[in-house]
Design an enzyme around this catalytic site. Sequence first.
Site, PDB file in Angstrom:
ATOM      1  CB  CYS A 113      -0.917  -0.001   1.214  1.00  0.00           C
ATOM      2  SG  CYS A 113      -1.914  -1.485   1.310  1.00  0.00           S
ATOM      3  CG  HIS A 258      -3.369   2.976   2.153  1.00  0.00           C
ATOM      4  ND1 HIS A 258      -3.913   2.504   0.976  1.00  0.00           N
ATOM      5  CD2 HIS A 258      -3.352   1.921   3.021  1.00  0.00           C
ATOM      6  CE1 HIS A 258      -4.208   1.221   1.132  1.00  0.00           C
ATOM      7  NE2 HIS A 258      -3.894   0.857   2.360  1.00  0.00           N
ATOM      8  CG  ASN A 288      -6.913  -1.475   1.252  1.00  0.00           C
ATOM      9  OD1 ASN A 288      -6.233  -1.064   0.324  1.00  0.00           O
ATOM     10  ND2 ASN A 288      -6.390  -1.833   2.404  1.00  0.00           N
TER      11      ASN A 288
HETATM   12  N1  ACO Z   1     -17.964 -10.791   8.672  1.00  0.00           N
HETATM   13  C1  ACO Z   1     -18.490 -11.175   9.833  1.00  0.00           C
HETATM   14  N2  ACO Z   1     -17.757 -11.571  10.882  1.00  0.00           N
HETATM   15  C2  ACO Z   1     -16.427 -11.571  10.713  1.00  0.00           C
HETATM   16  C3  ACO Z   1     -15.810 -11.184   9.507  1.00  0.00           C
HETATM   17  C4  ACO Z   1     -16.646 -10.779   8.455  1.00  0.00           C
HETATM   18  N3  ACO Z   1     -16.165 -10.382   7.272  1.00  0.00           N
HETATM   19  N4  ACO Z   1     -14.474 -11.285   9.656  1.00  0.00           N
HETATM   20  C5  ACO Z   1     -14.243 -11.732  10.898  1.00  0.00           C
HETATM   21  N5  ACO Z   1     -15.421 -11.906  11.537  1.00  0.00           N
HETATM   22  C6  ACO Z   1     -15.674 -12.352  12.900  1.00  0.00           C
HETATM   23  C7  ACO Z   1     -14.527 -13.121  13.464  1.00  0.00           C
HETATM   24  O1  ACO Z   1     -14.610 -14.476  13.073  1.00  0.00           O
HETATM   25  C8  ACO Z   1     -14.758 -12.947  14.957  1.00  0.00           C
HETATM   26  O2  ACO Z   1     -15.745 -13.861  15.368  1.00  0.00           O
HETATM   27  P1  ACO Z   1     -15.670 -14.577  16.817  1.00  0.00           P
HETATM   28  O3  ACO Z   1     -15.668 -13.452  17.813  1.00  0.00           O
HETATM   29  O4  ACO Z   1     -16.897 -15.412  16.820  1.00  0.00           O
HETATM   30  O5  ACO Z   1     -14.382 -15.333  16.788  1.00  0.00           O
HETATM   31  C9  ACO Z   1     -15.367 -11.550  15.053  1.00  0.00           C
HETATM   32  O6  ACO Z   1     -15.815 -11.215  13.739  1.00  0.00           O
HETATM   33  C10 ACO Z   1     -14.417 -10.511  15.546  1.00  0.00           C
HETATM   34  O7  ACO Z   1     -13.242 -10.620  14.832  1.00  0.00           O
HETATM   35  P2  ACO Z   1     -12.072  -9.658  15.154  1.00  0.00           P
HETATM   36  O8  ACO Z   1     -10.924 -10.050  14.319  1.00  0.00           O
HETATM   37  O9  ACO Z   1     -11.892  -9.577  16.638  1.00  0.00           O
HETATM   38  O10 ACO Z   1     -12.677  -8.299  14.633  1.00  0.00           O
HETATM   39  P3  ACO Z   1     -12.112  -6.878  14.834  1.00  0.00           P
HETATM   40  O11 ACO Z   1     -13.128  -6.089  15.535  1.00  0.00           O
HETATM   41  O12 ACO Z   1     -10.725  -6.878  15.344  1.00  0.00           O
HETATM   42  O13 ACO Z   1     -12.054  -6.393  13.328  1.00  0.00           O
HETATM   43  C11 ACO Z   1     -10.615  -6.051  11.445  1.00  0.00           C
HETATM   44  C12 ACO Z   1     -11.270  -7.070  12.350  1.00  0.00           C
HETATM   45  C13 ACO Z   1     -11.703  -5.234  10.749  1.00  0.00           C
HETATM   46  C14 ACO Z   1      -9.804  -6.769  10.372  1.00  0.00           C
HETATM   47  C15 ACO Z   1      -9.726  -5.166  12.347  1.00  0.00           C
HETATM   48  O14 ACO Z   1      -8.767  -5.940  13.021  1.00  0.00           O
HETATM   49  C16 ACO Z   1      -9.061  -4.095  11.580  1.00  0.00           C
HETATM   50  O15 ACO Z   1      -9.664  -3.112  11.254  1.00  0.00           O
HETATM   51  N6  ACO Z   1      -7.740  -4.273  11.259  1.00  0.00           N
HETATM   52  C17 ACO Z   1      -7.028  -3.432  10.388  1.00  0.00           C
HETATM   53  C18 ACO Z   1      -6.788  -4.213   9.164  1.00  0.00           C
HETATM   54  C19 ACO Z   1      -7.086  -3.466   7.902  1.00  0.00           C
HETATM   55  O16 ACO Z   1      -7.855  -2.553   7.844  1.00  0.00           O
HETATM   56  N7  ACO Z   1      -6.445  -3.883   6.865  1.00  0.00           N
HETATM   57  C20 ACO Z   1      -6.604  -3.249   5.606  1.00  0.00           C
HETATM   58  C21 ACO Z   1      -5.628  -3.839   4.696  1.00  0.00           C
HETATM   59  S1  ACO Z   1      -3.991  -3.585   5.220  1.00  0.00           S
HETATM   60  C22 ACO Z   1      -3.537  -2.041   4.772  1.00  0.00           C
HETATM   61  O17 ACO Z   1      -4.074  -1.491   3.868  1.00  0.00           O
HETATM   62  C23 ACO Z   1      -2.507  -1.387   5.492  1.00  0.00           C
END
Ligand code: ACO
Length: 332
Positions: A113, A258, A288
């Site tokens: 990115c 980004h 993204n």
């Molecule tokens: N839909 C529904 N439920 C989901 C999904 C989905 N797409 N994905 C995961 N879950 C579930 C998980 O299985 C978990 O279930 P459980 O509690 O029963 O085990 C629950 O949702 C919570 O999962 P977490 O991983 O704890 O969710 P979190 O609130 O941390 O959000 C996320 C995850 C959105 C990925 C977060 O960690 C985040 O924003 N990270 C930043 C990553 C990012 O934005 N990357 C972009 C690309 S990288 C870049 O560009 C730099």
Amino acid sequence: MKNSKISGMGFHVPEHIVTNADLEEMMNTSDEWIRSRSGIEERRWISEGEGGSDLSLIASEKAMEMAGVTSNDIDMVIVGTASSDYYFPGIGAQLQDMLSLRTIGAFDIRVGCSAFIYGLSIADQFIKTGHCETVLLVGVDVLSPALEKNPEGRDVGVLFGDGAGAVIIQPGEEGSGILSTHLHSEGKYLKDLWVELPSFRIEGRGFDEERIKAKRHRLRMNGREVFKHAVTRFPEVIKEALDANNLTMDDIAQVIPHQANFRITEAVAKRLNVDMDRIYSNIHRYGNTTAATIPIAMCEAYEEGKFKADDHIILAAFGSGFTWASAAIKWI
Ligand code: ACO
């Protein structure tokens, strides 16, 4: 010394719109989960037979038109991408042919990115040293074919879209245009956001049943680690760009980060103590798009009048590597 400037820009996204409702059908997810965790409402995915080079070509033609340059004027092509049509060569060489350019230098850079700002920095050096007069820089990514489109892939599958953005960089004036660029990396986190296969560390490059079954060819991300580092590195590298130019946030018309995730952007605004209307976001429309988010956002922010001639803007990125980067620009 003359600075370089962005004299034209353009973007292109695939026709095929994938809404959160479409993903509900494929991935056991929900519109509510996706919106609340990422801000994304829809994204574009390429169709069968379409590749990053095709999107890059159209984005480049638009940027060339805005800058008023022809194929004959371009003397370097730089492409930031993690998803070239072929493992090698990259899209740079393809564009040389597709745009009927002279036999100029053309190459790709692979820093996820952060690739667009890394490319901007490289282009800036080529212009400042007098080596080039007109550089075409493209940020393009089509990660959708690397996503697992079923419930097991939902954690990353909902976040990414495909797209391309391009800019033309030419000599400008002293004191305006690209004022500074700042590049960083921290490779110990590479496995927190990566695609492992195909790997030249492995005989046969890892296309064996066991590794494929273990999904080692898919995009894998440690979401919490990415979030934690991104919300620290974005403000840090934005501040680095401000300090290098004796600017404060009050001088900045728009920060164009980004588009990783709306929650990351909100956290960055909070840490910088600025209102969200000073930090551009269009992630709800495209998701993204990796190396393409910044040039796409720059085009739309400009069209929407978020910045104009003589305004200062800051570009900032964070991505796989980990890598992060910023650029300070006085728009002309
Ligand atoms: N839909 C529904 N439920 C989901 C999904 C989905 N797409 N994905 C995961 N879950 C579930 C998980 O299985 C978990 O279930 P459980 O509690 O029963 O085990 C629950 O949702 C919570 O999962 P977490 O991983 O704890 O969710 P979190 O609130 O941390 O959000 C996320 C995850 C959105 C990925 C977060 O960690 C985040 O924003 N990270 C930043 C990553 C990012 O934005 N990357 C972009 C690309 S990288 C870049 O560009 C730099």
